[in-house]
Design a protein around this motif. Structure first.
Motif, PDB file in Angstrom:
ATOM      1  N   VAL A 121       0.834  -1.208   0.000  1.00 47.06           N
ATOM      2  CA  VAL A 121       0.000   0.000   0.000  1.00 47.06           C
ATOM      3  C   VAL A 121       0.870   1.260   0.000  1.00 47.06           C
ATOM      4  CG1 VAL A 121      -1.648   1.339   1.380  1.00 47.06           C
ATOM      5  CG2 VAL A 121      -2.006  -1.109   1.037  1.00 47.06           C
ATOM      6  N   VAL A 122       1.898   1.273   0.836  1.00 50.17           N
ATOM      7  CA  VAL A 122       2.782   2.445   0.891  1.00 50.17           C
ATOM      8  C   VAL A 122       3.536   2.605  -0.426  1.00 50.17           C
ATOM      9  CG1 VAL A 122       4.800   3.422   2.061  1.00 50.17           C
ATOM     10  CG2 VAL A 122       2.985   2.381   3.396  1.00 50.17           C
ATOM     11  N   SER A 123       3.942   1.505  -1.022  1.00 50.67           N
ATOM     12  CA  SER A 123       4.653   1.579  -2.307  1.00 50.67           C
ATOM     13  C   SER A 123       3.752   2.107  -3.420  1.00 50.67           C
ATOM     14  CB  SER A 123       5.190   0.201  -2.693  1.00 50.67           C
ATOM     15  OG  SER A 123       6.131  -0.237  -1.762  1.00 50.67           O
TER      16      SER A 123
ATOM     17  N   ALA B  75      10.049   4.506  -6.287  1.00 50.99           N
ATOM     18  CA  ALA B  75       8.755   3.912  -5.970  1.00 50.99           C
ATOM     19  C   ALA B  75       8.585   2.544  -6.642  1.00 50.99           C
ATOM     20  CB  ALA B  75       7.629   4.852  -6.389  1.00 50.99           C
ATOM     21  N   VAL B  76       9.061   2.424  -7.867  1.00 52.39           N
ATOM     22  CA  VAL B  76       8.967   1.134  -8.567  1.00 52.39           C
ATOM     23  C   VAL B  76       9.851   0.094  -7.882  1.00 52.39           C
ATOM     24  CG1 VAL B  76       9.527  -0.070 -10.721  1.00 52.39           C
ATOM     25  CG2 VAL B  76       8.278   2.094 -10.786  1.00 52.39           C
ATOM     26  N   VAL B  77      11.051   0.494  -7.494  1.00 52.03           N
ATOM     27  CA  VAL B  77      11.941  -0.437  -6.784  1.00 52.03           C
ATOM     28  C   VAL B  77      11.307  -0.852  -5.453  1.00 52.03           C
ATOM     29  CG1 VAL B  77      14.178  -0.644  -5.621  1.00 52.03           C
ATOM     30  CG2 VAL B  77      14.048   0.337  -7.914  1.00 52.03           C
ATOM     31  N   ALA B  78      10.697   0.097  -4.748  1.00 54.72           N
ATOM     32  CA  ALA B  78      10.018  -0.234  -3.489  1.00 54.72           C
ATOM     33  C   ALA B  78       8.894  -1.234  -3.727  1.00 54.72           C
ATOM     34  CB  ALA B  78       9.479   1.030  -2.835  1.00 54.72           C
TER      35      ALA B  78
ATOM     36  N   ASP C 257      10.272  -6.298   2.800  1.00 52.98           N
ATOM     37  CA  ASP C 257       9.094  -5.470   3.069  1.00 52.98           C
ATOM     38  C   ASP C 257       9.479  -4.230   3.870  1.00 52.98           C
ATOM     39  OD1 ASP C 257       7.354  -7.123   1.718  1.00 52.98           O
ATOM     40  OD2 ASP C 257       6.694  -8.195   3.517  1.00 52.98           O
ATOM     41  N   ILE C 258      10.344  -4.401   4.845  1.00 48.62           N
ATOM     42  CA  ILE C 258      10.798  -3.260   5.649  1.00 48.62           C
ATOM     43  C   ILE C 258      11.567  -2.281   4.770  1.00 48.62           C
ATOM     44  CG2 ILE C 258      12.325  -2.566   7.536  1.00 48.62           C
ATOM     45  CD1 ILE C 258      11.543  -5.266   8.873  1.00 48.62           C
ATOM     46  N   LEU C 259      12.454  -2.796   3.927  1.00 44.65           N
ATOM     47  CA  LEU C 259      13.191  -1.926   3.000  1.00 44.65           C
ATOM     48  C   LEU C 259      12.242  -1.239   2.022  1.00 44.65           C
ATOM     49  CD1 LEU C 259      16.326  -4.130   2.201  1.00 44.65           C
ATOM     50  CD2 LEU C 259      16.204  -2.087   3.638  1.00 44.65           C
TER      51      LEU C 259
ATOM     52  N   LEU D  62      11.988   2.769   1.618  1.00 49.14           N
ATOM     53  CA  LEU D  62      12.244   3.370   0.312  1.00 49.14           C
ATOM     54  C   LEU D  62      11.011   4.093  -0.213  1.00 49.14           C
ATOM     55  CD1 LEU D  62      14.191   3.810  -2.028  1.00 49.14           C
ATOM     56  CD2 LEU D  62      13.471   1.609  -2.954  1.00 49.14           C
ATOM     57  N   ALA D  63       9.859   3.497  -0.034  1.00 49.84           N
ATOM     58  CA  ALA D  63       8.617   4.109  -0.520  1.00 49.84           C
ATOM     59  C   ALA D  63       8.301   5.396   0.232  1.00 49.84           C
ATOM     60  CB  ALA D  63       7.460   3.127  -0.390  1.00 49.84           C
ATOM     61  N   VAL D  64       8.493   5.392   1.537  1.00 47.05           N
ATOM     62  CA  VAL D  64       8.233   6.606   2.318  1.00 47.05           C
ATOM     63  C   VAL D  64       9.180   7.725   1.876  1.00 47.05           C
ATOM     64  CG1 VAL D  64       8.417   7.611   4.630  1.00 47.05           C
ATOM     65  CG2 VAL D  64       7.200   5.464   4.301  1.00 47.05           C
ATOM     66  N   GLY D  65      10.446   7.406   1.705  1.00 39.87           N
ATOM     67  CA  GLY D  65      11.403   8.416   1.247  1.00 39.87           C
ATOM     68  C   GLY D  65      11.094   8.919  -0.142  1.00 39.87           C
TER      69      GLY D  65
END
Length: 103
Positions: A10-12, A60-63, A74-76, A80-83
Motif C-alpha cells: 500500500v505504501v509503495s 517507488a517502482v523499486v520499493a 518489506d521493511i526496506l 524506500l517508498a516513504v522516502g
C-alpha cells in the motif's frame, strides 16, 4: 500475505502515485510552456526537475518490487517508498507553489 507485506504494498503504491503525479504535472507544465511565447524559462525549469521526478518514480517502482520479497524486503520497501513519496510530494508542492496563478 502478512500485515507487513500489505503495508509495504500500500505504501509503495501510494509513493508511486505521488511520483507519477509529480511527473505528470511537469509534463503538463512543459507542454504549456512550449505552446507559449516566452515559455523558455519555465521549460528550462521543468528540464532541471526531470531527474528528481525520474528518481522518484524509479524509487517507488523499486520499493514496489521489494515488497514482493520476504519480511526484510518489506521493511526496506516501506523505507524506500516513504522516502521516495516524501521527495515526490515535496517536489510537486514546490513546483506548484512556484507556478500557481490566480487566487
Amino acid at each position: 500475505m502478512d500485515i507487513l507485506n500489505i503495508i509495504a504494498v500500500v505504501v509503495s503504491i501510494a509513493s508511486l502515485l505521488a511520483a507519477l503525479a509529480h511527473a505528470g504535472y511537469l509534463a503538463m507544465l512543459n507542454s504549456a510552456a512550449n505552446k507559449r511565447a516566452g515559455g523558455g524559462p519555465i521549460a528550462d525549469y521543468v528540464r532541471s526537475r526531470w531527474p528528481i521526478a525520474g528518481g522518484g518514480v524509479a524509487g517507488a517502482v523499486v520499493a514496489l518490487l521489494f515488497s514482493t520479497g520476504g519480511t526484510v524486503m518489506d521493511i526496506l520497501a516501506v523505507l524506500l517508498a516513504v522516502g521516495s513519496g516524501a521527495v515526490a510530494t515535496k517536489a510537486l508542492q514546490s513546483t506548484q507553489a512556484r507556478y500557481r496563478s490566480g487566487g
